[in-house]
Write a protein that holds these residues in place. Structure first.
Motif, PDB file in Angstrom:
ATOM      1  N   TRP A  24       0.840  -1.194   0.000  1.00 49.54           N
ATOM      2  CA  TRP A  24       0.000   0.000   0.000  1.00 49.54           C
ATOM      3  C   TRP A  24       0.877   1.246   0.000  1.00 49.54           C
ATOM      4  N   GLU A  25       0.481   2.244  -0.753  1.00 49.75           N
ATOM      5  CA  GLU A  25       1.011   3.592  -0.611  1.00 49.75           C
ATOM      6  C   GLU A  25       0.197   4.303   0.471  1.00 49.75           C
ATOM      7  N   TRP A  26       0.835   5.176   1.227  1.00 52.13           N
ATOM      8  CA  TRP A  26       0.128   5.864   2.313  1.00 52.13           C
ATOM      9  C   TRP A  26      -1.062   6.666   1.783  1.00 52.13           C
ATOM     10  N   SER A  27      -0.876   7.316   0.645  1.00 51.60           N
ATOM     11  CA  SER A  27      -1.963   8.115   0.066  1.00 51.60           C
ATOM     12  C   SER A  27      -3.147   7.234  -0.311  1.00 51.60           C
ATOM     13  N   GLU A  28      -2.881   5.996  -0.734  1.00 50.57           N
ATOM     14  CA  GLU A  28      -3.966   5.075  -1.079  1.00 50.57           C
ATOM     15  C   GLU A  28      -4.719   4.643   0.177  1.00 50.57           C
ATOM     16  N   LEU A  29      -3.993   4.442   1.272  1.00 49.09           N
ATOM     17  CA  LEU A  29      -4.647   4.130   2.542  1.00 49.09           C
ATOM     18  C   LEU A  29      -5.573   5.268   2.959  1.00 49.09           C
ATOM     19  N   CYS A  30      -5.083   6.482   2.842  1.00 51.49           N
ATOM     20  CA  CYS A  30      -5.906   7.647   3.213  1.00 51.49           C
ATOM     21  C   CYS A  30      -7.159   7.710   2.356  1.00 51.49           C
ATOM     22  N   ALA A  31      -7.009   7.498   1.051  1.00 52.04           N
ATOM     23  CA  ALA A  31      -8.156   7.552   0.149  1.00 52.04           C
ATOM     24  C   ALA A  31      -9.166   6.454   0.475  1.00 52.04           C
ATOM     25  N   ALA A  32      -8.674   5.244   0.724  1.00 44.30           N
ATOM     26  CA  ALA A  32      -9.567   4.121   1.016  1.00 44.30           C
ATOM     27  C   ALA A  32     -10.348   4.342   2.306  1.00 44.30           C
ATOM     28  N   LEU A  33      -9.748   5.033   3.260  1.00 50.78           N
ATOM     29  CA  LEU A  33     -10.374   5.246   4.566  1.00 50.78           C
ATOM     30  C   LEU A  33     -11.138   6.560   4.646  1.00 50.78           C
ATOM     31  N   GLY A  34     -11.129   7.336   3.559  1.00 55.09           N
ATOM     32  CA  GLY A  34     -11.832   8.612   3.568  1.00 55.09           C
ATOM     33  C   GLY A  34     -11.170   9.649   4.448  1.00 55.09           C
ATOM     34  N   LEU A  35      -9.837   9.577   4.610  1.00 52.49           N
ATOM     35  CA  LEU A  35      -9.089  10.518   5.426  1.00 52.49           C
ATOM     36  C   LEU A  35      -8.369  11.525   4.537  1.00 52.49           C
ATOM     37  N   PRO A  36      -8.075  12.725   5.055  1.00 52.61           N
ATOM     38  CA  PRO A  36      -7.290  13.692   4.274  1.00 52.61           C
ATOM     39  C   PRO A  36      -5.929  13.103   3.931  1.00 52.61           C
ATOM     40  N   ASP A  37      -5.454  13.388   2.749  1.00 51.33           N
ATOM     41  CA  ASP A  37      -4.149  12.890   2.334  1.00 51.33           C
ATOM     42  C   ASP A  37      -3.073  13.446   3.260  1.00 51.33           C
ATOM     43  N   SER A  38      -2.116  12.616   3.597  1.00 50.94           N
ATOM     44  CA  SER A  38      -1.034  13.042   4.481  1.00 50.94           C
ATOM     45  C   SER A  38       0.231  12.292   4.104  1.00 50.94           C
ATOM     46  N   ASP A  39       1.354  12.771   4.615  1.00 50.21           N
ATOM     47  CA  ASP A  39       2.628  12.115   4.345  1.00 50.21           C
ATOM     48  C   ASP A  39       2.761  10.877   5.220  1.00 50.21           C
ATOM     49  N   GLY A  40       3.286   9.839   4.628  1.00 45.43           N
ATOM     50  CA  GLY A  40       3.491   8.615   5.377  1.00 45.43           C
ATOM     51  C   GLY A  40       4.283   7.615   4.563  1.00 45.43           C
ATOM     52  N   PRO A  41       4.683   6.528   5.173  1.00 40.06           N
ATOM     53  CA  PRO A  41       5.543   5.552   4.501  1.00 40.06           C
ATOM     54  C   PRO A  41       4.759   4.623   3.581  1.00 40.06           C
ATOM     55  N   THR A  42       5.467   3.921   2.713  1.00 37.73           N
ATOM     56  CA  THR A  42       4.861   2.802   2.000  1.00 37.73           C
ATOM     57  C   THR A  42       4.738   1.633   2.980  1.00 37.73           C
ATOM     58  N   ILE A  43       3.749   0.796   2.736  1.00 38.33           N
ATOM     59  CA  ILE A  43       3.420  -0.291   3.660  1.00 38.33           C
ATOM     60  C   ILE A  43       3.658  -1.636   2.980  1.00 38.33           C
ATOM     61  N   VAL A  45      -9.174   6.539  12.915  1.00 38.92           N
ATOM     62  CA  VAL A  45     -10.514   6.308  12.382  1.00 38.92           C
ATOM     63  C   VAL A  45     -11.479   6.088  13.544  1.00 38.92           C
ATOM     64  N   GLN A  46     -12.771   6.092  13.238  1.00 36.23           N
ATOM     65  CA  GLN A  46     -13.769   5.891  14.284  1.00 36.23           C
ATOM     66  C   GLN A  46     -13.851   4.446  14.729  1.00 36.23           C
ATOM     67  N   ASN A  47     -13.631   3.501  13.799  1.00 34.27           N
ATOM     68  CA  ASN A  47     -13.794   2.074  14.100  1.00 34.27           C
ATOM     69  C   ASN A  47     -12.807   1.286  13.251  1.00 34.27           C
ATOM     70  N   THR A  48     -11.854   0.618  13.892  1.00 32.60           N
ATOM     71  CA  THR A  48     -10.810  -0.080  13.129  1.00 32.60           C
ATOM     72  C   THR A  48     -11.336  -1.344  12.449  1.00 32.60           C
ATOM     73  N   TYR A  49     -12.394  -1.946  12.982  1.00 34.04           N
ATOM     74  CA  TYR A  49     -12.996  -3.088  12.288  1.00 34.04           C
ATOM     75  C   TYR A  49     -13.572  -2.634  10.943  1.00 34.04           C
ATOM     76  N   ASN A  50     -14.332  -1.543  10.977  1.00 32.10           N
ATOM     77  CA  ASN A  50     -14.878  -1.003   9.728  1.00 32.10           C
ATOM     78  C   ASN A  50     -13.777  -0.560   8.788  1.00 32.10           C
ATOM     79  N   ALA A  51     -12.676  -0.065   9.359  1.00 27.93           N
ATOM     80  CA  ALA A  51     -11.557   0.380   8.524  1.00 27.93           C
ATOM     81  C   ALA A  51     -10.931  -0.781   7.767  1.00 27.93           C
ATOM     82  N   ILE A  52     -10.777  -1.928   8.425  1.00 21.97           N
ATOM     83  CA  ILE A  52     -10.239  -3.103   7.723  1.00 21.97           C
ATOM     84  C   ILE A  52     -11.161  -3.491   6.571  1.00 21.97           C
ATOM     85  N   GLU A  53     -12.470  -3.430   6.832  1.00 24.61           N
ATOM     86  CA  GLU A  53     -13.421  -3.773   5.775  1.00 24.61           C
ATOM     87  C   GLU A  53     -13.299  -2.804   4.599  1.00 24.61           C
ATOM     88  N   ARG A  54     -13.111  -1.528   4.882  1.00 21.89           N
ATOM     89  CA  ARG A  54     -12.949  -0.541   3.808  1.00 21.89           C
ATOM     90  C   ARG A  54     -11.675  -0.806   3.018  1.00 21.89           C
TER      91      ARG A  54
END
Length: 468
Positions: free
Chosen positions: A13-32, A100-109
Motif C-alpha cells: 500500500w502507498e500511504w496516500s492510497e490508505l488515506c483515500a480508502a479510509l476517507g481521510l485527508p491525504d497526508s505524508d506517510g511511509p509505504t506499507i 478512524v472511528q472504528n478499526t474493524y470497519n476500517a479493515i473492511e474498507r
C-alpha cells in the motif's frame, strides 16, 4: 501463506492510497509492506491495526483480536511497524498514525478498496472441512503458472476475510481466500465483499451443527457464497445428491466420482487418482493425492474444477506433493521410526470418519493407534456422533480417547482396543504413549481445535518421542 514479501516486492500500500480508502485527508506517510493486528507477528514495514476488545472473533488464530490492540502499539512499533491504524491517537507518536472511528470497519474498507482495484482472479472457498487444504493445493498449483496470494491460516471470518483482501498485492494474477461460518447469515456478506470470480462449496458436513437448526440450514448457509460471485463467474460444487436440487444463476462446475461430474475422478490406488476423459477433460491425467485418502482425492478434484473454471491446465496439479498438505490437516511426521499423522487442527463427524478410513488403509507392518479428541458444537446429537465412531475403526489396533464426549466412544469399543481415556491431552497421555509405542508404529492425532491444536500437543508428543 499470506504475505509473500521479498526485497524486490512492490509496496503493498502507498500511504496516500490508505488515506483515500479510509476517507481521510491525504497526508505524508511511509509505504506499507503488510498489515496485521497481532503485535507479536509484526514485520518491518507493516501497518499495525489496533483492534478494540469488542469482537466475537473465532477463538483460533484470530484470538488476539478480542484484546485492545491500542495497548500493543508501542510493541508493534518496536518490531518495525511503519505506521498504525488506531481509534485514538497514541502518544508519543513514534510513527505516522491513521485515526478512524472504528478499526474493524476500517479493515473492511481497506479490503473492499483492494478488491475493487485487484485485476486478477479471486477464488473463495467454503466448506465444513478441507478449506485450508484446498487453498494450499490451489496455491501450489497456480504458483506454477503465475503469482498467487493466499489468506493466512484460517483467516475466514469477519476480520480475516477483509484483512486477507487488504493483503492481496494489486499486481498479482490470482488470490485464494477462505470464507467460514459459525452461525447463519455470515457467509453471504463476506462473499459480497470478496466478490469472487470462482466460489467453491467443498462439502457440507455436521460441523458447528449445534449452531444451526438443521443440516439443510447449514447447506443453505454454505451455498450463500454464490451471492457474491462476479457476473460471468463460476460456482464449483460437489457432484452429490445433496446439491442436485440447487439451481444457480452462475455457471456451475461439478466435481466427484460420478460420470456426470465435469471433473470426474477414479482411483488407481490409495494415494493416486485419475481425472477421466469427459466433457471437461480431453485426456486422462493421473495425479498424486497428497496425504492419501478419499477425502483428499475429492479435494484434489475440487482443485481441478477450479483450474478448469479458470482455463488453467490440470497438469498444474502435478506440482503437488505431500508437503502441500498444511500443518495439522493430515501431514505426516516421522520421528524415532514412528509415523505421526498430524490431523489435529479440527474435527467433525465426517472428517473424523474420513481420517480414520484413510489411516486404517495406510501401508505399514507396525501397529496403528488413533488418539481421538472430542468434537465440539454438535448439539443434541453429540453423544451419538461420538458413539458411532466405534464402527469406523477398521485397521486400527488401539484408541486413546480424549475429552468428556469421547467417553462414549471409549465405552463402546472392545476392551482390547481401549488404550486409555483422558480428560485432556496432557503429559499423562504422552507418558502412556511413550511406554507402549515402538518403532514401526503409526499414530493418528485428530480432534476439535481446542483439544490438541491449541495446546501444542503434537509438538510435545514429537519432542517426547525424540528423546525416548
Amino acid at each position: 501463506m499470506g504475505k509473500e514479501k521479498t526485497l524486490e516486492s512492490k509496496p503493498l500500500w502507498e500511504w496516500s492510497e490508505l488515506c483515500a480508502a479510509l476517507g481521510l485527508p491525504d497526508s505524508d506517510g511511509p509505504t506499507i509492506a503488510g498489515l496485521g493486528f497481532d503485535s507479536r507477528k509484526v514485520a518491518p514495514g507493516d501497518l499495525f491495526v489496533a483492534l478494540m476488545g469488542r469482537s466475537n472473533a473465532q477463538k483460533d488464530s484470530l484470538e488476539a483480536a478480542v484484546r485492545d490492540g491500542h495497548d500493543f502499539v508501542h510493541a508493534a512499533v518496536s518490531r518495525g511497524a511503519s505506521g498504525v491504524l488506531v481509534e485514538r491517537p497514541i502518544e508519543p507518536r513514534l510513527v505516522p498514525q491513521l485515526v478512524v472511528q472504528n478499526t474493524y470497519n476500517a479493515i473492511e474498507r481497506l479490503g473492499s478498496h483492494r478488491r475493487k482495484s485487484f485485476a486478477g482472479h479471486l477464488i473463495a472457498i467454503t466448506g465444513s472441512s478441507g478449506k485450508t487444504t484446498l487453498k494450499s493445493f490451489l496455491q501450489t498449483a497456480i504458483r506454477s503458472i503465475g503469482s498467487v496470494s493466499a489468506s493466512e491460516g484460517s483467516f475466514n471470518n469477519h476480520i480475516g476475510v477483509p484483512l486477507s483482501l487488504a493483503r492481496i498485492p494489486r499486481d498479482y494474477g490470482f488470490a485464494v481466500i477462505e470464507i467460514g461460518t459459525n452461525h447463519f447469515g455470515e457467509i453471504a456478506p463476506l462473499s459480497q465483499l470478496a466478490n469472487p470470480d470462482v466460489a467453491v462449496v467443498l462439502n457440507v458436513q455436521p460441523a458447528h451443527i449445534g449452531n444451526f437448526s438443521s443440516l439443510q440450514s447449514l447447506r443453505q448457509e454454505k451455498l450463500s457464497i454464490s451471492e457474491g460471485i462476479t457476473p460471468g463467474g463460476t460456482l464449483v460444487l460437489p457432484d452429490t445428491p445433496q446439491f442436485d436440487d440447487f439451481h444457480s444463476k452462475n455457471r456451475v462446475v461439478r466435481f466427484g466420482f460420478s460420470n456426470k461430474a465435469d471433473i470426474q475422478i477414479a482411483y488407481e490406488k490409495e494415494d493416486r487418482i485419475k481425472f477421466c476423459e469427459g466433457p471437461a477433460i480431453k485426456k486422462s491425467l493421473s495425479v498424486l493425492v497428497p496425504g492419501g485418502g478419499r477425502h483428499r482425492a475429492e479435494t484434489m478434484a475440487a482443485a481441478g474444477a477450479v483450474l478448469y473454471a479458470l482455463d488453467i491446465p490440470l497438469e498444474a496439479l502435478l506440482t503437488l506433493r505431500d508437503e502441500s498438505v498444511p500443518v495439522g490437516r493430515g501431514n505426516i511426521l516421522h520421528v524415532a521410526g514412528i509415523s505421526v499423522v498430524d490431523d489435529s487442527y479440527n474435527a467433525n463427524p465426517a472428517s473424523m470418519v474420513a481420517a480414520l478410513s484413510a489411516f486404517g488403509k495406510k501401508d505399514g507392518d507396525g501397529r496403528k493407534f488413533a488418539i481421538l479428541g472430542e468434537m465440539a458444537e454438535l448439539g443434541k446429537d453429540s453423544e451419538r456422533y461420538h458413539y458411532d465412531l466405534s464402527s469406523e475403526l477398521d485397521g486400527v489396533d488401539g484408541v486413546y480417547c480424549v475429552g468428556k464426549l469421547m467417553r462414549h466412544l471409549h465405552d463402546a469399543i472392545p476392551s482390547a482396543m481401549r488404550k486409555g481415556y483422558y480428560g485432556q491431552a496432557d503429559n499423562a497421555l504422552i507418558t502412556n504413549l511413550k511406554y507402549h509405542i515402538r518403532q514401526g508404529d503409526q499414530i493418528l492425532v485428530k480432534g476439535s481445535n481446542g483439544v490438541f491444536w491449541r495446546t501444542g500437543f503434537v509438538n510435545d508428543l514429537v519432542s517426547a518421542l525424540e528423546t525416548q
